[in-house]
Motif scaffolding. Structure first.
Motif, PDB file in Angstrom:
ATOM      1  N   GLU A  26      -7.795   1.435  25.770  1.00 48.01           N
ATOM      2  CA  GLU A  26      -8.480   0.682  24.722  1.00 48.01           C
ATOM      3  C   GLU A  26      -9.498   1.600  24.057  1.00 48.01           C
ATOM      4  O   GLU A  26     -10.126   2.417  24.725  1.00 48.01           O
ATOM      5  CB  GLU A  26      -9.198  -0.535  25.315  1.00 48.01           C
ATOM      6  CG  GLU A  26      -8.284  -1.531  26.029  1.00 48.01           C
ATOM      7  CD  GLU A  26      -7.400  -2.343  25.091  1.00 48.01           C
ATOM      8  OE1 GLU A  26      -7.576  -2.243  23.866  1.00 48.01           O
ATOM      9  OE2 GLU A  26      -6.513  -3.065  25.599  1.00 48.01           O
ATOM     10  N   PRO A  27      -9.660   1.472  22.745  1.00 46.22           N
ATOM     11  CA  PRO A  27     -10.570   2.397  22.061  1.00 46.22           C
ATOM     12  C   PRO A  27     -12.049   2.071  22.274  1.00 46.22           C
ATOM     13  O   PRO A  27     -12.399   0.922  22.526  1.00 46.22           O
ATOM     14  CB  PRO A  27     -10.203   2.202  20.585  1.00 46.22           C
ATOM     15  CG  PRO A  27      -9.676   0.815  20.501  1.00 46.22           C
ATOM     16  CD  PRO A  27      -9.029   0.526  21.812  1.00 46.22           C
ATOM     17  N   ALA A  28     -12.877   3.106  22.143  1.00 49.54           N
ATOM     18  CA  ALA A  28     -14.331   2.903  22.167  1.00 49.54           C
ATOM     19  C   ALA A  28     -14.779   2.574  20.745  1.00 49.54           C
ATOM     20  O   ALA A  28     -14.034   2.778  19.790  1.00 49.54           O
ATOM     21  CB  ALA A  28     -15.006   4.178  22.649  1.00 49.54           C
ATOM     22  N   ASP A  42     -12.283  -1.897  32.492  1.00 47.02           N
ATOM     23  CA  ASP A  42     -12.590  -2.415  31.170  1.00 47.02           C
ATOM     24  C   ASP A  42     -12.341  -3.929  31.131  1.00 47.02           C
ATOM     25  O   ASP A  42     -11.328  -4.426  31.634  1.00 47.02           O
ATOM     26  CB  ASP A  42     -11.682  -1.712  30.155  1.00 47.02           C
ATOM     27  CG  ASP A  42     -12.185  -1.826  28.741  1.00 47.02           C
ATOM     28  OD1 ASP A  42     -12.594  -0.800  28.189  1.00 47.02           O
ATOM     29  OD2 ASP A  42     -12.163  -2.949  28.190  1.00 47.02           O
ATOM     30  N   TYR A  43     -13.280  -4.622  30.518  1.00 43.56           N
ATOM     31  CA  TYR A  43     -13.172  -6.088  30.376  1.00 43.56           C
ATOM     32  C   TYR A  43     -11.865  -6.489  29.691  1.00 43.56           C
ATOM     33  O   TYR A  43     -11.243  -7.479  30.038  1.00 43.56           O
ATOM     34  CB  TYR A  43     -14.391  -6.557  29.558  1.00 43.56           C
ATOM     35  CG  TYR A  43     -14.331  -7.983  29.092  1.00 43.56           C
ATOM     36  CD1 TYR A  43     -14.765  -9.019  29.915  1.00 43.56           C
ATOM     37  CD2 TYR A  43     -13.863  -8.308  27.828  1.00 43.56           C
ATOM     38  CE1 TYR A  43     -14.719 -10.338  29.488  1.00 43.56           C
ATOM     39  CE2 TYR A  43     -13.819  -9.621  27.391  1.00 43.56           C
ATOM     40  CZ  TYR A  43     -14.241 -10.627  28.234  1.00 43.56           C
ATOM     41  OH  TYR A  43     -14.183 -11.924  27.799  1.00 43.56           O
ATOM     42  N   ARG A  44     -11.430  -5.675  28.729  1.00 44.07           N
ATOM     43  CA  ARG A  44     -10.266  -6.031  27.912  1.00 44.07           C
ATOM     44  C   ARG A  44      -8.962  -6.103  28.709  1.00 44.07           C
ATOM     45  O   ARG A  44      -8.020  -6.757  28.295  1.00 44.07           O
ATOM     46  CB  ARG A  44     -10.118  -5.035  26.751  1.00 44.07           C
ATOM     47  CG  ARG A  44     -11.219  -5.211  25.729  1.00 44.07           C
ATOM     48  CD  ARG A  44     -11.247  -4.093  24.735  1.00 44.07           C
ATOM     49  NE  ARG A  44     -11.817  -2.861  25.299  1.00 44.07           N
ATOM     50  CZ  ARG A  44     -12.207  -1.830  24.588  1.00 44.07           C
ATOM     51  NH1 ARG A  44     -12.064  -1.856  23.287  1.00 44.07           N
ATOM     52  NH2 ARG A  44     -12.723  -0.758  25.153  1.00 44.07           N
ATOM     53  N   GLU A  47      -8.709  -9.774  29.553  1.00 47.77           N
ATOM     54  CA  GLU A  47      -8.986 -10.742  28.491  1.00 47.77           C
ATOM     55  C   GLU A  47      -7.679 -11.366  28.012  1.00 47.77           C
ATOM     56  O   GLU A  47      -6.730 -10.652  27.679  1.00 47.77           O
ATOM     57  CB  GLU A  47      -9.682 -10.003  27.338  1.00 47.77           C
ATOM     58  CG  GLU A  47     -10.302 -10.926  26.321  1.00 47.77           C
ATOM     59  CD  GLU A  47     -11.000 -10.164  25.206  1.00 47.77           C
ATOM     60  OE1 GLU A  47     -11.045  -8.908  25.243  1.00 47.77           O
ATOM     61  OE2 GLU A  47     -11.485 -10.829  24.280  1.00 47.77           O
ATOM     62  N   ARG A  84       1.548  -3.849  21.380  1.00 43.90           N
ATOM     63  CA  ARG A  84       0.106  -4.051  21.189  1.00 43.90           C
ATOM     64  C   ARG A  84      -0.465  -2.937  20.313  1.00 43.90           C
ATOM     65  O   ARG A  84      -1.465  -2.316  20.627  1.00 43.90           O
ATOM     66  CB  ARG A  84      -0.606  -4.073  22.543  1.00 43.90           C
ATOM     67  CG  ARG A  84      -0.219  -5.276  23.366  1.00 43.90           C
ATOM     68  CD  ARG A  84      -0.892  -5.261  24.698  1.00 43.90           C
ATOM     69  NE  ARG A  84      -2.348  -5.367  24.575  1.00 43.90           N
ATOM     70  CZ  ARG A  84      -3.150  -5.773  25.534  1.00 43.90           C
ATOM     71  NH1 ARG A  84      -2.666  -6.118  26.689  1.00 43.90           N
ATOM     72  NH2 ARG A  84      -4.443  -5.824  25.358  1.00 43.90           N
ATOM     73  N   ARG A  85       0.185  -2.655  19.269  1.00 43.80           N
ATOM     74  CA  ARG A  85      -0.254  -1.693  18.253  1.00 43.80           C
ATOM     75  C   ARG A  85      -0.591  -0.313  18.841  1.00 43.80           C
ATOM     76  O   ARG A  85      -1.737   0.116  18.892  1.00 43.80           O
ATOM     77  CB  ARG A  85      -1.440  -2.252  17.474  1.00 43.80           C
ATOM     78  CG  ARG A  85      -1.040  -3.467  16.672  1.00 43.80           C
ATOM     79  CD  ARG A  85      -1.941  -3.671  15.511  1.00 43.80           C
ATOM     80  NE  ARG A  85      -3.182  -4.311  15.879  1.00 43.80           N
ATOM     81  CZ  ARG A  85      -4.140  -4.589  15.018  1.00 43.80           C
ATOM     82  NH1 ARG A  85      -3.984  -4.284  13.760  1.00 43.80           N
ATOM     83  NH2 ARG A  85      -5.238  -5.162  15.403  1.00 43.80           N
ATOM     84  N   LYS A  87      -0.817   0.991  21.715  1.00 45.84           N
ATOM     85  CA  LYS A  87      -1.648   1.247  22.890  1.00 45.84           C
ATOM     86  C   LYS A  87      -0.774   1.854  23.980  1.00 45.84           C
ATOM     87  O   LYS A  87       0.429   1.666  24.000  1.00 45.84           O
ATOM     88  CB  LYS A  87      -2.316  -0.043  23.347  1.00 45.84           C
ATOM     89  CG  LYS A  87      -3.407  -0.438  22.362  1.00 45.84           C
ATOM     90  CD  LYS A  87      -4.179  -1.632  22.763  1.00 45.84           C
ATOM     91  CE  LYS A  87      -5.251  -1.891  21.712  1.00 45.84           C
ATOM     92  NZ  LYS A  87      -5.935  -3.137  21.887  1.00 45.84           N
TER      93      LYS A  87
END
Lengths: 191, 187
Positions: A26-28, A42-44, A47, A84-85, A87
């Protein structure tokens, strides 16, 4: 040669089964790249944007991780990542089902077997290892609890993309370049 | 490592604005104030100076976090390109307001990033645990892990006062810094 493990159709998820959550890079934030890397997951990764909240997992083996199951699931997870684009899929973080069903502290997340059939119109791929936990309440709260549970007790199963793997030819060429450099250095007149 | 309680953090940041008396009975700010004008209730009179306060100064990291947020604003018309590298103006504004209100009662500088739905995730570390929070335009949802025990907090912006938000976070930070049972008494 051992066969790839297949869960019993209609059977429950065994308490000793390793249950994995897929990890995607996931990006910053563009303005926050100066932050130190963090140690927690990471939370994502936890999610869920679906309503009602259903958090998906992969059943990775009957008791320990089955390598053949991982090999079967990896391309499915990579296709999911691409959807997911762009990722990238990095592997799983996993727990024993019992740790999710009844953790010593915090919210429990009972895992339900929910294989994806080839006839399922919403999913292109067949995944007999799919499982999920159904949650009520706030999506952020669910994700925060799962993030903590997996960060504190989870184990990683990395899964490298074969495109990133260094081939034997590339390794030989690298060694060749190193030896060539060494020979040139040895042959060069010393000052 | 000695970690002060939130109360201690708060009191250490209290700034006492001192107005030195001037020969002509004027405030040091240069504004003409009649000498017999009644003082506001919060202004205390001391023999040598007028002390106004207390007012709370923000945490040292606030400006850095504000800069990170403002530098991450999504450029106009590029919604479809956003994969989590930008923040919407609404989220950025809510997060900035939140940090401005509470920076002095939070455990320390947060690690920030965007959630998949565009809210701001802020993660804090403290001696007795962590505080992971999601700040949206509607609410603040947080899970504090204090000595291994989870404690969830949810604050709806439209249902509470700023004082209540600060008080809730101050108490959470105290637990994260000193543990569930408070700091040990030195013997």
């Amino acid at each position: 040669m051992a066969q790839r493990w297949l869960p019993k159709p209609g059977g429950p998820v065994g308490l000793k089964e390793p249950v994995g959550r897929r990890l995607f890079d996931e990006p910053a934030l563009v303005g926050a790249t100066d932050q130190k890397p963090k140690q927690s997951l990471d939370y994502r990764h936890f999610e869920e944007t679906r309503i009602p909240i259903e958090v998906s997992f992969d059943r990775l083996g009957p008791e320990g991780i089955d390598r053949k199951v991982v090999t079967y699931l990896a391309p499915i997870a990579r296709a999911h990542a691409a959807a997911r684009r762009a990722k990238k899929f990095g592997g799983w973080v996993w727990l024993k089902a019992a740790q999710l069903n009844s953790p010593p502290k915090g919210t429990a997340f009972p895992v339900i077997a929910s294989p994806i059939q080839p006839s399922d119109p919403e999913h292109a791929e067949h995944n007999p290892y799919h499982a999920h936990t159904a949650c009520t309440g706030d999506a952020h709260s669910v994700a925060l609890h799962l993030q903590w549970l997996f960060t504190s007790q989870g184990k990683m199963r990395e899964c490298k993309d074969p495109r990133d793997r260094v081939t034997i030819g590339q390794r030989i060429s690298k060694v060749g370049r190193f030896l060539g450099g060494l020979i040139r250095w040895k042959a060069a007149p010393k000052k | 490592m000695i970690c002060p309680t939130a109360e201690a953090i708060l009191s250490s940041h209290i700034v006492q604005e001192v107005r030195l008396p001037t020969p002509f009975g004027r405030a040091a700010t240069g504004i003409d104030v009649p000498t017999d004008a009644p003082l506001p209730a919060q202004v205390a009179r001391v023999p040598t100076a007028e002390v106004v306060g207390p007012s709370v100064s923000p945490a040292g990291w606030l400006q850095i976090v504000e800069r990170r947020i403002s530098n991450s604003l999504q450029p106009a018309g590029r919604d479809y390109e956003n994969q989590g590298q930008w923040l919407s103006a609404e989220t950025a504004s809510a997060a900035t307001a939140f940090f401005q209100l509470t920076s002095d009662v939070l455990p320390g500088e947060p690690h920030i990033y965007s959630s998949l739905v565009g809210d701001l995730v802020a993660e804090f570390k403290a001696p007795h645990g962590v505080l992971n929070a999601v700040i949206s335009t509607k609410a603040f949802t947080a899970l504090a892990i204090i000595d291994g025990s989870p404690e969830e907090t949810r604050i709806e912006w439209n249902a509470v006062s700023s004082r209540s938000v600060r008080s809730t976070l101050r108490s959470l930070t105290a637990k994260l810094c000193d543990g569930e049972h408070g700091s040990a008494v030195a013997t």
